[in-house]
Design an enzyme around this catalytic site. Structure first.
Site, PDB file in Angstrom:
ATOM      1  N   GLU A 151       0.819  -1.214   0.000  1.00  0.00           N
ATOM      2  CA  GLU A 151       0.000   0.000   0.000  1.00  0.00           C
ATOM      3  C   GLU A 151       0.856   1.269   0.000  1.00  0.00           C
ATOM      4  OE1 GLU A 151      -3.703  -0.821   2.620  1.00  0.00           O
ATOM      5  OE2 GLU A 151      -2.103  -2.115   3.289  1.00  0.00           O
TER       6      GLU A 151
ATOM      7  N   LYS B 223      -6.051 -10.143  10.665  1.00  0.00           N
ATOM      8  CA  LYS B 223      -7.489 -10.431  10.627  1.00  0.00           C
ATOM      9  C   LYS B 223      -7.861 -11.623  11.511  1.00  0.00           C
ATOM     10  CE  LYS B 223      -8.168  -8.652   5.903  1.00  0.00           C
ATOM     11  NZ  LYS B 223      -8.649  -7.319   6.250  1.00  0.00           N
TER      12      LYS B 223
ATOM     13  N   SER C 226      -6.063  -2.846   1.978  1.00  0.00           N
ATOM     14  CA  SER C 226      -6.380  -2.294   0.658  1.00  0.00           C
ATOM     15  C   SER C 226      -6.764  -3.385  -0.334  1.00  0.00           C
ATOM     16  CB  SER C 226      -5.214  -1.481   0.091  1.00  0.00           C
ATOM     17  OG  SER C 226      -5.123  -0.252   0.766  1.00  0.00           O
TER      18      SER C 226
ATOM     19  N   GLU D  55     -13.585 -16.520   4.406  1.00  0.00           N
ATOM     20  CA  GLU D  55     -14.861 -16.098   4.999  1.00  0.00           C
ATOM     21  C   GLU D  55     -16.028 -16.453   4.097  1.00  0.00           C
ATOM     22  OE1 GLU D  55     -12.916 -11.943   6.644  1.00  0.00           O
ATOM     23  OE2 GLU D  55     -14.898 -11.892   5.731  1.00  0.00           O
ATOM     24  N   ALA D  56     -17.148 -16.798   4.721  1.00  0.00           N
ATOM     25  CA  ALA D  56     -18.381 -16.989   3.953  1.00  0.00           C
ATOM     26  C   ALA D  56     -18.774 -15.645   3.341  1.00  0.00           C
ATOM     27  CB  ALA D  56     -19.487 -17.483   4.870  1.00  0.00           C
ATOM     28  N   PHE D  57     -19.296 -15.677   2.137  1.00  0.00           N
ATOM     29  CA  PHE D  57     -19.775 -14.466   1.474  1.00  0.00           C
ATOM     30  C   PHE D  57     -21.015 -13.949   2.205  1.00  0.00           C
ATOM     31  CE2 PHE D  57     -22.950 -12.942  -1.686  1.00  0.00           C
ATOM     32  CZ  PHE D  57     -22.328 -11.749  -2.031  1.00  0.00           C
TER      33      PHE D  57
ATOM     34  N   CYS E 277     -24.104  -8.135   1.157  1.00  0.00           N
ATOM     35  CA  CYS E 277     -24.187  -7.032   2.117  1.00  0.00           C
ATOM     36  C   CYS E 277     -24.034  -5.648   1.498  1.00  0.00           C
ATOM     37  CB  CYS E 277     -23.077  -7.203   3.149  1.00  0.00           C
ATOM     38  SG  CYS E 277     -21.440  -7.157   2.419  1.00  0.00           S
TER      39      CYS E 277
ATOM     40  N   ASP F 213     -15.261  -1.030  10.054  1.00  0.00           N
ATOM     41  CA  ASP F 213     -16.029  -1.382   8.851  1.00  0.00           C
ATOM     42  C   ASP F 213     -16.989  -2.529   9.130  1.00  0.00           C
ATOM     43  OD1 ASP F 213     -14.359   0.458   7.717  1.00  0.00           O
ATOM     44  OD2 ASP F 213     -13.261  -0.968   6.457  1.00  0.00           O
TER      45      ASP F 213
ATOM     46  N   ASN G 211     -16.655  -6.245  10.064  1.00  0.00           N
ATOM     47  CA  ASN G 211     -15.662  -6.756   9.116  1.00  0.00           C
ATOM     48  C   ASN G 211     -14.271  -6.545   9.681  1.00  0.00           C
ATOM     49  OD1 ASN G 211     -14.055  -7.473   6.929  1.00  0.00           O
ATOM     50  ND2 ASN G 211     -14.390  -5.538   5.866  1.00  0.00           N
TER      51      ASN G 211
ATOM     52  N   SER H  20     -11.054   9.784   0.657  1.00  0.00           N
ATOM     53  CA  SER H  20     -11.183   8.749   1.694  1.00  0.00           C
ATOM     54  C   SER H  20     -12.315   9.014   2.677  1.00  0.00           C
ATOM     55  CB  SER H  20      -9.877   8.596   2.474  1.00  0.00           C
ATOM     56  OG  SER H  20      -8.870   8.060   1.662  1.00  0.00           O
TER      57      SER H  20
END
Ligand SMILES: Nc1ncnc2c1ncn2[C@@H]1O[C@H](COP(=O)(O)OP(=O)(O)O)[C@@H](O)[C@H]1O
Ligand SMILES: [Mg+2]
EC number: 6.3.2.4
Length: 360
Positions: free
Chosen positions: A17, A137, A190, A220-222, A225, A301, A314, A326
């Site tokens: 990034e 994460k 990012s 992760e499961a979708f 959203c 988020d 999230n 931003s």
């Protein structure tokens, strides 16, 4: 006239990034009051060199800065409380506060923050532990679970496990999460290295792709959203901004959608949600901020299910994007804190936390 604060704005960095940081830095500096601050621009190149740049702020964003900068040393030794030029070690530039505006690994993950702790210099944003846990994460999810914050289904996979037992890992993902699912490096940002897998072949490719960036992966499961974000500001008594919604221009909010497909992804501020739902999300944002023991700032988020409006956390971004498009500065503007006041406040919070940690 009180003496101006000597602020180092730290930009660039070795992460994927880097370019985002250059854009964020230019926009932060343009909003810093020159009557209050003496600003030093210190850039970290992609190979990790620390350079002092003394030119025009516009030349940070376009990358020109690097060629005309001078190598510096920023020692962890607290007797310096500043930095010096490699070519002139006897002249130390004293520093009052550092504003790191870098994203991703070796920037937002507690490493820079650790150096600044050793150097005994106040800095903007979260401290070591909040930065590193938020960046990872898998770790952040474990903390969110332990604080009862709602999140979607996920699995943590080591790259090594996938390499050694691919079929076992794929079966586990298919039975726990199904398709589509999201494959992510645990430590990144990012959207670098993130893919959405619609079938087994894409899952295999996604795991390999994410594995280029980290040894630990999160799947992760979708969630079908809306993407809602909240800016949080403060130390012990953090405040939450109004909410914003991202409408990505691509299938998901990937790297291009975030920074380059200019104007096509849309930010909607305030997000169009029933007031009760918005308040619930703002409370959750503060709860997540406190769960990770954040200070200074963070953007929290959420995924909000389209049909039911069920809310899932999230992630928490401890150094959110600060580019001119931003969300973080825009959310505070919409909440009544203009960009330059926001910078003042962040610097004040950095000094307050330092005092709290080092009582006389
Ligand atoms: N479980 C999910 N369900 C639906 N969309 C997702 C999911 N996870 C990620 N996304 C999409 O991918 C984007 C990037 O994922 P995120 O975890 O926020 O990574 P980063 O830390 O790189 O921002 C999100 O903004 C969203 O558009
Ligand atoms: Mg994100």
């Amino acid at each position: 006239m009180p003496e101006k604060l000597k602020v180092v704005v730290l930009f660039g960095g070795q992460s994927g990034e880097h370019e985002v940081s250059l854009m964020s830095c230019t926009s932060v500096v343009k909003n810093m009051d020159p009557d209050k601050y003496d600003i030093y621009f210190i850039g970290i190149t992609k190979s990790g060199k620390w350079l002092l740049f003394e030119g025009d702020v516009e030349d940070i964003q376009n990358g020109v800065w690097e060629a005309s900068s001078k190598p510096i040393v920023f020692p962890a030794d607290p007797s310096f409380k500043g930095f010096f030029l490699v070519d002139n070690p006897s002249q130390v530039y004293k520093v009052d506060v550092v504003f790191p505006i870098m994203h991703g690994p070796h920037a937002e993950d507690g490493t820079i923050q650790g150096l600044l702790e050793l150097a005994n210099i106040p800095y903007v944003g979260c401290d070591v532990v909040a930065s590193s846990v938020a960046m990872d994460k898998a770790m952040a999810k474990a903390v969110f679970d332990s604080f009862g914050l709602p999140q979607g289904k996920y699995l943590v996979v080591l790259r090594r496990e996938f390499e050694q037992r691919p079929q076992h890992i794929i079966d586990a993902i298919e039975s726990a999460l199904g398709y589509p699912c999201f494959v992510k490096p645990s430590n990144m940002g990012s959207s670098v290295g993130i893919t959405k897998a619609h079938n087994r072949q894409e899952l295999i490719e996604g795991l390999k792709e994410a594995g280029r960036y980290d040894r630990k992966l999160v799947v992760e499961a979708f969630i079908d959203c809306r993407e809602i974000e909240c800016a949080v500001l403060g130390n012990n008594d953090p405040q939450a901004s109004v909410l914003g919604e991202i409408i990505p221009c691509n299938e998901f909010y990937d790297y291009n959608a975030k920074y380059f497909d200019d104007g096509k992804s849309r930010l909607i501020i305030p997000a169009d949600l029933p007031e009760e739902k918005a308040n619930e999300i703002r409370q959750l944002a503060i709860k997540a901020y406190k769960a990770l023991d954040c200070s200074g700032m963070a953007r929290v988020d959420f995924f909000v299910e389209k049909d039911t409006l069920e809310v899932y956390i999230n992630e928490v971004n401890t150094i959110p994007g600060f580019t001119k498009i931003s969300m973080y500065p825009k959310l505070w503007e919409a909440t009544g804190v203009p960009y330059s006041k926001l910078i003042d406040r962040l610097i004040e919070l950095a000094l307050d936390r330092f005092k709290e940690k080092h009582p006389e």
